[in-house]
Design a protein around this motif. Structure first.
Motif, short mmCIF file in Angstrom:
data_model
loop_
_atom_site.label_atom_id
_atom_site.label_comp_id
_atom_site.label_asym_id
_atom_site.label_seq_id
_atom_site.Cartn_x
_atom_site.Cartn_y
_atom_site.Cartn_z
N ALA A 137 0.83 -1.20 0.00
CA ALA A 137 0.00 0.00 0.00
C ALA A 137 0.87 1.26 0.00
N HIS A 138 2.11 1.14 0.49
CA HIS A 138 3.01 2.30 0.49
C HIS A 138 3.44 2.65 -0.93
N ALA A 139 3.62 1.64 -1.77
CA ALA A 139 4.01 1.86 -3.16
C ALA A 139 3.20 0.90 -4.03
N PRO A 140 1.94 1.22 -4.29
CA PRO A 140 1.07 0.30 -5.04
C PRO A 140 1.62 0.01 -6.43
N PRO A 141 1.53 -1.25 -6.87
CA PRO A 141 2.02 -1.59 -8.21
C PRO A 141 1.14 -0.98 -9.29
N THR A 142 1.74 -0.80 -10.45
CA THR A 142 1.02 -0.26 -11.61
C THR A 142 0.28 -1.38 -12.32
N HIS A 143 -0.98 -1.15 -12.58
CA HIS A 143 -1.82 -2.15 -13.25
C HIS A 143 -2.74 -1.41 -14.21
N LEU A 146 -6.32 -1.63 -12.06
CA LEU A 146 -6.49 -1.52 -10.61
C LEU A 146 -5.36 -0.75 -9.92
N THR A 147 -4.76 0.20 -10.60
CA THR A 147 -3.70 0.98 -9.99
C THR A 147 -4.27 1.94 -8.95
N ILE A 148 -3.68 1.91 -7.75
CA ILE A 148 -4.08 2.83 -6.69
C ILE A 148 -3.18 4.07 -6.77
N PRO A 149 -3.75 5.26 -6.91
CA PRO A 149 -2.92 6.47 -7.00
C PRO A 149 -2.01 6.62 -5.78
N ARG A 150 -0.74 6.87 -6.03
CA ARG A 150 0.23 6.96 -4.93
C ARG A 150 0.06 8.22 -4.10
N ARG A 151 -0.61 9.22 -4.64
CA ARG A 151 -0.75 10.49 -3.92
C ARG A 151 -1.79 10.41 -2.81
N LEU A 152 -2.60 9.35 -2.76
CA LEU A 152 -3.65 9.23 -1.75
C LEU A 152 -3.04 9.03 -0.36
N VAL A 158 -4.32 1.70 1.96
CA VAL A 158 -4.44 0.41 2.65
C VAL A 158 -5.84 -0.16 2.47
N ALA A 159 -6.84 0.69 2.66
CA ALA A 159 -8.23 0.23 2.53
C ALA A 159 -8.51 -0.24 1.10
N LEU A 160 -8.03 0.50 0.12
CA LEU A 160 -8.25 0.11 -1.28
C LEU A 160 -7.52 -1.19 -1.62
N MET A 161 -6.30 -1.35 -1.09
CA MET A 161 -5.57 -2.58 -1.35
C MET A 161 -6.28 -3.78 -0.74
N ALA A 163 -9.43 -4.04 -0.27
CA ALA A 163 -10.64 -4.29 -1.08
C ALA A 163 -10.28 -5.05 -2.34
N ILE A 164 -9.16 -4.71 -2.98
CA ILE A 164 -8.71 -5.44 -4.16
C ILE A 164 -8.42 -6.89 -3.81
N GLU A 165 -7.74 -7.09 -2.68
CA GLU A 165 -7.43 -8.46 -2.27
C GLU A 165 -8.71 -9.26 -2.02
N ARG A 166 -9.66 -8.65 -1.34
CA ARG A 166 -10.86 -9.38 -0.96
C ARG A 166 -11.81 -9.62 -2.14
N TYR A 167 -12.08 -8.56 -2.90
CA TYR A 167 -13.14 -8.65 -3.90
C TYR A 167 -12.64 -9.03 -5.30
N ALA A 168 -11.34 -8.93 -5.54
CA ALA A 168 -10.81 -9.30 -6.85
C ALA A 168 -9.97 -10.57 -6.77
N LEU A 169 -9.01 -10.63 -5.85
CA LEU A 169 -8.07 -11.75 -5.82
C LEU A 169 -8.61 -12.94 -5.04
N ASP A 170 -9.03 -12.72 -3.78
CA ASP A 170 -9.56 -13.83 -2.99
C ASP A 170 -10.83 -14.41 -3.61
N LYS A 171 -11.59 -13.56 -4.24
CA LYS A 171 -12.84 -14.04 -4.86
C LYS A 171 -12.55 -15.06 -5.95
N VAL A 172 -11.42 -14.88 -6.65
CA VAL A 172 -11.05 -15.82 -7.71
C VAL A 172 -10.38 -17.06 -7.14
N CYS A 173 -9.37 -16.85 -6.28
CA CYS A 173 -8.55 -17.97 -5.79
C CYS A 173 -9.20 -18.74 -4.64
N GLY A 174 -9.98 -18.05 -3.84
CA GLY A 174 -10.47 -18.62 -2.59
C GLY A 174 -11.23 -19.93 -2.69
#
Length: 443
Positions: A137-143, A146-152, A158-161, A163-174
Motif C-alpha cells: 500500500a506504500h508503493a502500489p504496483p502499476t496495473h 487496478l492501480t491505486i494512485p500513490r498520492r492518496l 491500505v483500505a483500497l488494497m 478491497a482489491i485483495e478481498r473482492y478481486a483476488l480472494d474471490k477468484v482464488c479462494g
C-alpha cells in the motif's frame, strides 16, 4: 547434500531465472528437482536436474495461446483456471518427493509448496521474480485496471488494497484453494496473494533495491539478490548469417514481444515500417519466424534492414545492439540494463505495466501503451537514442551491474542462508523441548 525442489510456474520469464539459480545451487553440492511445465523439460535436464512436469505440453500451449490470458480484464481469472486443477496433484507430488533434508523453492504461483510448508513444516523459500506482486500500500504496483494512485493518504491506500485483495483476488482464488485446504484439515485462507502465499521462512526478491525500493509492508523476512542475469538455457546452434548481419553495419535495434500473445503479423509490419521510417536496422524475435535463416531485403539499400529469428539468447545478443524494444518482462529488462542499452517498453499484460514504469523511473527508457504502431515507435526510438541523459543513465547502471555480485550466485547464497536459519530455529525448538521435558513441562 540438501534436496532442493524448485517449483517454477508461469512463462519463460518465471522459469528461466530459477533454472539459473538451480544451476548455481547444484554447483554448490545440492540435489535439484525441477518442477515446471512440460515444454521446459529439455532446459531442466540439460542442467542435470531431475525434471518433474506440471501438466502436459498441450495444456501449457493451450493456456499460453488463450487470448483471455493476455487481456487485463480476464488475465488473472484465466491464469487461475490453469493453476487450480494442478494444486492437489502437485501437492501430492511434492509430498512424495520430500525427504528430511528437503527445502522447497517456488515462484509466486507455487501454492502447493506453500501448503507443504504450512501443513508439514517443510522449509520453503518463496521467490518474487518481479515486484508487482508485492502488494504494498506504500508503493502500489502499476496495473492497467487496478492501480491505486500513490498520492492518496496511506490509510486510504491500505483500505483500497484490502478491497482489491478481498473482492478481486480472494474471490477468484479462494473457492478452489480453500476447498483443498479443507481436505487437508486447514482453515480457510484470506489475503491469499497479498499475504498467505508468501513463505514465513523467507521471501527472495530477484531484483535490486534501486529497481524496487523496499517497503515497510513487504512480507518478512525478505532478502534481495539483484537480477539473476540468466538467459542461455540451451546451447545455440551456429548462425553465421546473424553474425554477419551484426558485423556488417550499424548496431541494430532488437524487437521482441516475449511470450505475450499478440498479432505477430501486425507487430512485424510495425517493426518494418519503423525501420524504413527511421533508417535503423533491426532484429525481430518472434515465435513464428521461419526456420530458414533469411533476411527481409529492402530494395532501397544493399544491406538487409531486418533479420528475424525465433530465439537468440539476449545475454549474448544485446551487447552487440543499440536499443531494445520489448514487452516489459523483468528478465528482458534486466538483460538490457546489463548490456547498457536504452529500452522502449510496450507492455501488454500482467506485471509488464509495473516493470515498464520502473524502467522509465530508472531513466533508461520510455513506455508506450496501446497497439505498437510505426509512428509512435519511431518517435520513441528517436527519443531514447538521441537523449544524452538516457545514455548516461544506461552507462551508470551498466557499471553498477558489472561490479555487482552475480545475481544467481547471490540468490543461491540467500536460499542457503534461509536454510541455515531454519535449521537453527529447529535446533532451538528441539533444545527448548528437551529442557522443558526434563523439567516436566511441555512446549
Amino acid at each position: 547434500m540438501t534436496r532442493v525442489i524448485i517449483t517454477a510456474i508461469g512463462s519463460a520469464g518465471d522459469v528461466h531465472p530459477l533454472l539459473g539459480i538451480g544451476a548455481e545451487l547444484a554447483s554448490r553440492g545440492h540435489e535439484i528437482v525441477f518442477c515446471t511445465h512440460a515444454p521446459f523439460a529439455q532446459a531442466a535436464t540439460h542442467r542435470g536436474f531431475t525434471f518433474v512436469p506440471i501438466g502436459t505440453a498441450a495444456q501449457y500451449a493451450q493456456a499460453m495461446e488463450n487470448p483471455a490470458l493476455w487481456h487485463p480484464r480476464t488475465s488473472f481469472r484465466t491464469l487461475w483456471a490453469v493453476i487450480a486443477p494442478t494444486l492437489r496433484a502437485h501437492f501430492d507430488t511434492l509430498a512424495s518427493l520430500t525427504t528430511q533434508d528437503t527445502v522447497l523453492v517456488g515462484t509466486l504461483w507455487a501454492f502447493s509448496a506453500r501448503l507443504m510448508q504450512e501443513l508439514y513444516h517443510v522449509p520453503f523459500v518463496s521467490v518474487q521474480v518481479s515486484p508487482s506482486t508485492l502488494l504494498s500500500a506504500h508503493a502500489p504496483p502499476t496495473h492497467p485496471r487496478l492501480t491505486i494512485p500513490r498520492r492518496l493518504p496511506l490509510a486510504v491506500k491500505v483500505a483500497l488494497m484490502r478491497a482489491i485483495e478481498r473482492y478481486a483476488l480472494d474471490k477468484v482464488c479462494g473457492p478452489a484453494l480453500n476447498a483443498l485446504r479443507e481436505e487437508l484439515g486447514l482453515a480457510p485462507a484470506t489475503r491469499i496473494v497479498g499475504k498467505w502465499l508468501h513463505s514465513t521462512d523467507g521471501v527472495l526478491c530477484l531484483f535490486p533495491d534501486w529497481f524496487a525500493r523496499p517497503q515497510p509492508d513487504w512480507p518478512a523476512p525478505y532478502r534481495m539478490s539483484g537480477f539473476p542475469l540468466f538467459n542461455d538455457t540451451l546451447e545455440r546452434a551456429p548462425d553465421p548469417q546473424l553474425d554477419a548481419f551484426l558485423a556488417a553495419g550499424e548496431r541494430p535495434v532488437v524487437f521482441t514481444a516475449g511470450s505475450t500473445l499478440i498479432d505477430q503479423a501486425r507487430y512485424g509490419r510495425a517493426v518494418r515500417d519503423t525501420l524504413r521510417e527511421s533508417g535503423l536496422r533491426g532484429i525481430l524475435l518472434r515465435p513464428d519466424a521461419t526456420i530458414e535463416h533469411r533476411a527481409a531485403e529492402d530494395e532501397a539499400i544493399s544491406l538487409p534492414m531486418l533479420i528475424e529469428r525465433r530465439y537468440v539468447p539476449l545475454q549474448t545478443l544485446l551487447p552487440r545492439c543499440r536499443a531494445l524494444v520489448h514487452h516489459g518482462g523483468i528478465g528482458t529488462a534486466a538483460l538490457a540494463y546489463a548490456a547498457g542499452i536504452p529500452q522502449v517498453v510496450t507492455p501488454f499484460a500482467h506485471d509488464q505495466f509495473d516493470n515498464a514504469r520502473r524502467v522509465v523511473a530508472s531513466g533508461c527508457g520510455v513506455r508506450l501503451d496501446g497497439p505498437v504502431e510505426a509512428r509512435t515507435l519511431t518517435r520513441a526510438l528517436r527519443q531514447v537514442l538521441g537523449n544524452p541523459s538516457i545514455a548516461t543513465q544506461c552507462g551508470r547502471i551498466y557499471d553498477r551491474l558489472a561490479t555487482s555480485p552475480n545475481g544467481c550466485e547471490a540468490a543461491a547464497r540467500v536460499i542457503e542462508g534461509f536454510m541455515q536459519s531454519h535449521l537453527r530455529q529447529q535446533g532451538d525448538v528441539r533444545a527448548l523441548s528437551t529442557t522443558l521435558s526434563l523439567s516436566g513441562q511441555s512446549v
